[in-house]
Write an enzyme that holds these catalytic residues in place. Structure first.
Site, PDB file in Angstrom:
ATOM      1  N   ASN A 107       0.859  -1.189   0.000  1.00  0.00           N
ATOM      2  CA  ASN A 107       0.000   0.000   0.000  1.00  0.00           C
ATOM      3  C   ASN A 107       0.890   1.232   0.000  1.00  0.00           C
ATOM      4  O   ASN A 107       2.031   1.182   0.457  1.00  0.00           O
ATOM      5  CB  ASN A 107      -0.882   0.013   1.252  1.00  0.00           C
ATOM      6  CG  ASN A 107      -1.818   1.210   1.284  1.00  0.00           C
ATOM      7  OD1 ASN A 107      -2.424   1.566   0.259  1.00  0.00           O
ATOM      8  ND2 ASN A 107      -1.948   1.838   2.440  1.00  0.00           N
ATOM      9  N   HIS A 109       0.843   5.251   1.357  1.00  0.00           N
ATOM     10  CA  HIS A 109       0.111   6.149   2.264  1.00  0.00           C
ATOM     11  C   HIS A 109       0.814   7.504   2.267  1.00  0.00           C
ATOM     12  O   HIS A 109       2.042   7.567   2.366  1.00  0.00           O
ATOM     13  CB  HIS A 109       0.082   5.551   3.676  1.00  0.00           C
ATOM     14  CG  HIS A 109      -0.688   6.399   4.633  1.00  0.00           C
ATOM     15  ND1 HIS A 109      -2.069   6.478   4.591  1.00  0.00           N
ATOM     16  CD2 HIS A 109      -0.291   7.220   5.631  1.00  0.00           C
ATOM     17  CE1 HIS A 109      -2.475   7.317   5.536  1.00  0.00           C
ATOM     18  NE2 HIS A 109      -1.423   7.784   6.178  1.00  0.00           N
TER      19      HIS A 109
HETATM   20  C1  GRF Z   1      -2.807   8.645  -2.538  1.00  0.00           C
HETATM   21  O1  GRF Z   1      -2.548   9.823  -1.836  1.00  0.00           O
HETATM   22  C2  GRF Z   1      -2.357   7.442  -1.751  1.00  0.00           C
HETATM   23  O2  GRF Z   1      -1.235   7.688  -0.989  1.00  0.00           O
HETATM   24  C3  GRF Z   1      -3.548   7.166  -0.867  1.00  0.00           C
HETATM   25  O3  GRF Z   1      -4.670   7.436  -1.661  1.00  0.00           O
HETATM   26  C4  GRF Z   1      -4.316   8.380  -2.668  1.00  0.00           C
HETATM   27  C5  GRF Z   1      -4.659   7.769  -3.975  1.00  0.00           C
HETATM   28  O4  GRF Z   1      -4.458   8.652  -5.037  1.00  0.00           O
HETATM   29  N1  GRF Z   1      -3.520   5.806  -0.360  1.00  0.00           N
HETATM   30  P1  GRF Z   1      -4.505   8.108  -6.535  1.00  0.00           P
HETATM   31  O5  GRF Z   1      -5.867   7.449  -6.703  1.00  0.00           O
HETATM   32  O6  GRF Z   1      -3.392   7.107  -6.695  1.00  0.00           O
HETATM   33  O7  GRF Z   1      -4.339   9.298  -7.396  1.00  0.00           O
END
Ligand code: GRF
Length: 205
Positions: A107, A109
């Site tokens: 994941n 974050h």
């Molecule tokens: C990102 O900020 C990621 O870190 C978090 O959710 C957001 C997803 O953005 N888990 P995207 O859909 O990849 O543009």
């Protein structure tokens, strides 16, 4: 070839960063096997379909978590996925899901974990007054934003910042960090000692 399964719920910019990394040869030996969403209208799902990738949608709303996860696990197995990459997938995974792909789910974050797990991490960091923010790629376990950290990238918080501007600069770093972390994991040249993700030899860093 190592087969990636992407799970997303929204815009999909991290997914597209992985696509770019593969196209530019920064993720050698990787291909995207399937892109799965729990949200039919997720822009990331439409982008995947436009790229000609295999897409699947399993609506989660109103369904028991175990039933929904069982469908997603079956789909990932059907597409012989080696590594599951959560890319803005707005759901906690059930223990059965994690057990189905041990140390095979990543994941990303938008904070320097363990600071600011959960939603709106960039705003949390900004409002807290942090001078350094960033992003983390980690293995997924049963707890929210908690598993073993693969890599982090730091982003300075500027005096002139506001939360959206900070979030944008963190996102730029996310787009670099995620493919790099995937490459490290796919290389297999690491070991996990307790909570520590370590390269097996210094040249594998
Ligand atoms: C990102 O900020 C990621 O870190 C978090 O959710 C957001 C997803 O953005 N888990 P995207 O859909 O990849 O543009």
């Amino acid at each position: 070839m190592k087969r990636l399964g992407i799970l997303l719920s929204g815009r999909g910019s991290n997914f597209l960063a992985i696509v770019r990394a593969i196209a530019e040869g920064r993720l050698n030996g990787a291909e995207i096997a399937v892109v799965v969403s729990n949200v039919a209208a997720a822009p990331g799902l439409a982008a995947a379909a436009a790229l000609g990738l295999t897409t699947r949608c399993f609506l989660s709303r109103g369904r028991p978590r175990a039933d929904h996860d069982a469908d997603v696990i079956a789909c990932l197995r059907e597409h012989r996925v080696d590594l599951v990459c959560l890319a803005g997938y707005m759901r906690l995974l059930s223990p059965a899901f994690i057990a189905a792909f041990p140390d095979r789910i990543l994941n990303i974050h938008p904070s320097l974990l363990p600071a600011f797990p959960g939603l709106d991490a960039q705003t949390q960091a900004f409002d807290y007054g942090c001078k350094v923010a960033g992003c983390t790629v980690h293995f997924v376990d049963e707890h929210l934003d908690h598993g073993v950290i693969v890599l982090q990238r730091a982003v300075p918080v500027l005096d002139t910042d506001n939360a959206p501007a900070l979030a944008e600069r963190i996102l730029e770093q996310e787009h670099l960090a995620y493919p790099e972390a995937i490459a490290r994991v796919l290389s297999g040249k690491y070991r996990i000692q307790g909570r520590r993700f370590e390269a097996i030899s210094p040249s594998d860093l």
